[in-house]
Design an enzyme around this catalytic site. Structure first.
Site, short mmCIF file in Angstrom:
data_model
loop_
_atom_site.label_atom_id
_atom_site.label_comp_id
_atom_site.label_asym_id
_atom_site.label_seq_id
_atom_site.Cartn_x
_atom_site.Cartn_y
_atom_site.Cartn_z
N GLN A 80 -2.94 7.07 18.30
CA GLN A 80 -2.67 5.71 17.81
C GLN A 80 -1.30 5.25 18.25
O GLN A 80 -0.32 5.99 18.15
CB GLN A 80 -2.77 5.66 16.29
CG GLN A 80 -2.37 4.34 15.66
CD GLN A 80 -0.88 4.26 15.30
OE1 GLN A 80 -0.23 5.28 15.11
NE2 GLN A 80 -0.34 3.05 15.24
N HIS B 136 -4.95 -1.82 6.79
CA HIS B 136 -3.85 -0.84 6.86
C HIS B 136 -3.68 -0.11 5.52
O HIS B 136 -2.57 0.28 5.14
CB HIS B 136 -2.54 -1.55 7.25
CG HIS B 136 -1.65 -0.74 8.13
ND1 HIS B 136 -1.40 -1.06 9.45
CD2 HIS B 136 -0.93 0.39 7.91
CE1 HIS B 136 -0.57 -0.19 9.98
NE2 HIS B 136 -0.27 0.71 9.06
N TYR C 221 5.85 7.21 -0.49
CA TYR C 221 5.60 6.67 0.85
C TYR C 221 4.13 6.79 1.21
O TYR C 221 3.52 5.84 1.73
CB TYR C 221 6.45 7.40 1.88
CG TYR C 221 6.02 7.14 3.30
CD1 TYR C 221 6.32 5.93 3.93
CD2 TYR C 221 5.31 8.10 4.02
CE1 TYR C 221 5.90 5.68 5.23
CE2 TYR C 221 4.89 7.86 5.31
CZ TYR C 221 5.19 6.65 5.92
OH TYR C 221 4.77 6.41 7.20
N LYS D 274 -7.13 -1.41 16.05
CA LYS D 274 -7.15 -1.12 14.62
C LYS D 274 -6.39 -2.21 13.86
O LYS D 274 -5.26 -2.54 14.22
CB LYS D 274 -6.50 0.24 14.36
CG LYS D 274 -6.40 0.64 12.89
CD LYS D 274 -5.72 1.99 12.77
CE LYS D 274 -5.59 2.45 11.32
NZ LYS D 274 -4.73 1.58 10.51
N SER E 272 -9.45 2.16 5.09
CA SER E 272 -8.83 1.54 3.92
C SER E 272 -9.65 1.74 2.65
O SER E 272 -10.62 1.02 2.39
CB SER E 272 -8.57 0.04 4.13
OG SER E 272 -7.76 -0.19 5.27
N PHE F 147 -11.46 4.48 1.51
CA PHE F 147 -12.65 5.33 1.45
C PHE F 147 -12.31 6.65 0.76
O PHE F 147 -11.34 7.32 1.10
CB PHE F 147 -13.19 5.60 2.85
CG PHE F 147 -13.82 4.38 3.48
CD1 PHE F 147 -15.17 4.15 3.34
CD2 PHE F 147 -13.04 3.47 4.18
CE1 PHE F 147 -15.75 3.02 3.90
CE2 PHE F 147 -13.61 2.34 4.75
CZ PHE F 147 -14.97 2.10 4.61
#
Length: 424
Positions: free
Chosen positions: A158, A309, A56, A285, A340, A342
């Site tokens: 978030q 994402h 996951y 975002k 995303s 990094f």
């Protein structure tokens, strides 16, 4: 919001000689010997966690095109460093929404982090606060936002646009009451993506109390005893605590189904209502297109996070690195950030050179928490800070404001000749 308030940049305290701090120091030393980069945490987490949980966290959607593309994008830019520059005064702090942070990166929001590490959201938030970097709490967290913010004031929150706008506005009110100053709304999740990796790995929430769950515990005793059972004994059955204003579904349930659908009708008008309700800094975002950045600016957003994402939504979505210059230009005075893929200090500096002010990192921080708890996350943050400091010196800069596109060159390899230029 306080003007240019400073977040503490170190984990030092007045009680540095307590037994607990001494144990933490020894643990940090062990971690430092074993983990030399953020990538080192992933294989260790894979051994520790049950297959469904690791899948996951680490997985994406369909062919993983965006997941792999995010990493490939960094290789398509090369540095053009300056030499014979006095770089003895290097400093990597950055100001975001009235607060000065110690480094140009933070921890991205990740759901069910308290299932991969004991009190995962809290240990990530505390480590981030002690290190002076921002952390974004996920609405899919298993720990109440009030508890996380009490442990680490300054944590961002978030949320997704709720199917019921009244419910969404009620959640906004709860976030404000909890003391969060920055609200991050994820906008790239209008429909449920095809995460077939979850099906292949046997992951689903709520978890089903079946033989598979028992087997995962028996075959991963350190996780079962140190995270799952420890949580049940000390805190009871975890629930999804922050999806709405009230408590959500339990983590383990036989006859409960979480419904992620119903957002298809939501549009900019829904976001406008949330902007009117929320008085703090508002960040969107999941922005990829410059026109959406312009729309966000017109609506009154304070910032955007350029993101696909982490490859977990529309497979094949462009890497943030490719669209950063165009989005930054369209954003005007808004704060532009990215996430995303990094993993390295060089990755962070490339994003800054292309228009971002800061970036966010998810999976490695989740893996670090699973392996070492708060100390693991603190070590991961320290690794990235050290890389950025060294890379700034090698690049020939003392301040992040000096990092611009003139220090980058796009690779012209033959195999890259068909890659389109940045959107403009």
């Amino acid at each position: 919001m306080p003007a240019a308030a400073t977040v503490p940049a170190t984990a030092a305290s007045a009680h540095a000689d307590t037994p607990r701090s001494q144990r933490a120091a020894r643990q940090q030393q062990r971690l430092a010997r074993r983990f030399l980069s953020l990538d080192d945490f992933e294989p260790a987490a894979q051994r520790l966690l049950p297959r469904p949980l690791f899948g996951y966290v680490a997985g994406a959607t369909e062919t993983n095109a965006s997941l792999h593309g995010n990493r490939e994008a960094f290789a398509q830019w090369q540095f053009v460093p300056r030499v014979l520059v006095d770089v003895s005064a290097r400093e990597q702090s950055v100001e975001l929404f009235g607060r000065r942070y110690a480094a140009p990166f933070g921890i991205a929001p990740m759901g069910i982090s308290a299932l991969t590490a004991y009190r995962g959201d809290i240990v990530q938030a505390r480590a981030a606060a002690q290190a002076g970097v921002p952390m974004v709490l996920s609405s899919s967290a298993l720990i109440r936002m009030e508890d996380v913010l009490a442990a680490a004031p300054g944590t961002w929150f978030q949320a997704y646009l709720a199917r019921d706008l009244n419910a969404g506005l009620a959640l906004v009110d709860r976030v404000a009451k909890a003391g969060a100053e920055v609200l991050v709304i994820t906008v790239d999740s209008a429909v449920v993506p095809n995460r077939e990796n979850n099906a292949r790995n046997g992951f689903k929430t709520p978890l089903r109390p079946d033989l598979r769950l028992v087997w995962d515990g028996l075959t991963h005793p350190r996780w079962a005893l140190g995270t799952f059972l420890r949580t049940l004994v000390r805190h009871g059955m975890p629930h999804f605590e922050n999806v709405e204003a009230g408590r959500g579904a339990p983590l383990v349930a036989k006859d409960v189904t979480r419904d992620f659908s119903g957002r298809e009708h939501l549009d900019w008008n829904a976001l406008k209502l949330m902007r009117q309700r929320w008085r703090g800094a508002l960040v969107l975002k999941g922005i990829s297109h410059p026109d959406d950045a312009r729309r966000a600016r017109e609506l009154g957003a304070d910032g955007v996070i350029v993101s696909n994402h982490g490859g977990r939504q529309l497979d094949g979505t462009v890497s943030p690195l490719h669209v950063l210059p165009a989005v930054a230009e369209a954003a005007g005075t808004m704060t532009v950030m990215a996430d995303s893929g990094f993993r390295r200090g060089t990755d962070v500096l490339k994003a800054l050179a292309l228009g971002a002010k800061s970036v966010f990192i998810g999976r490695p921080m989740n893996h670090a928490a699973a392996i070492g708890g708060e100390a693991g996350v603190a070590h991961a943050i320290a690794l990235l800070k050290a890389e950025i400091r060294a890379d700034m010196g090698l690049l020939g800069v003392n301040h992040l404001a000096e990092v611009g596109p003139e220090l980058l060159s796009r690779r012209q390899d033959r195999w890259l000749s068909t890659i389109p230029e940045t959107l403009g």
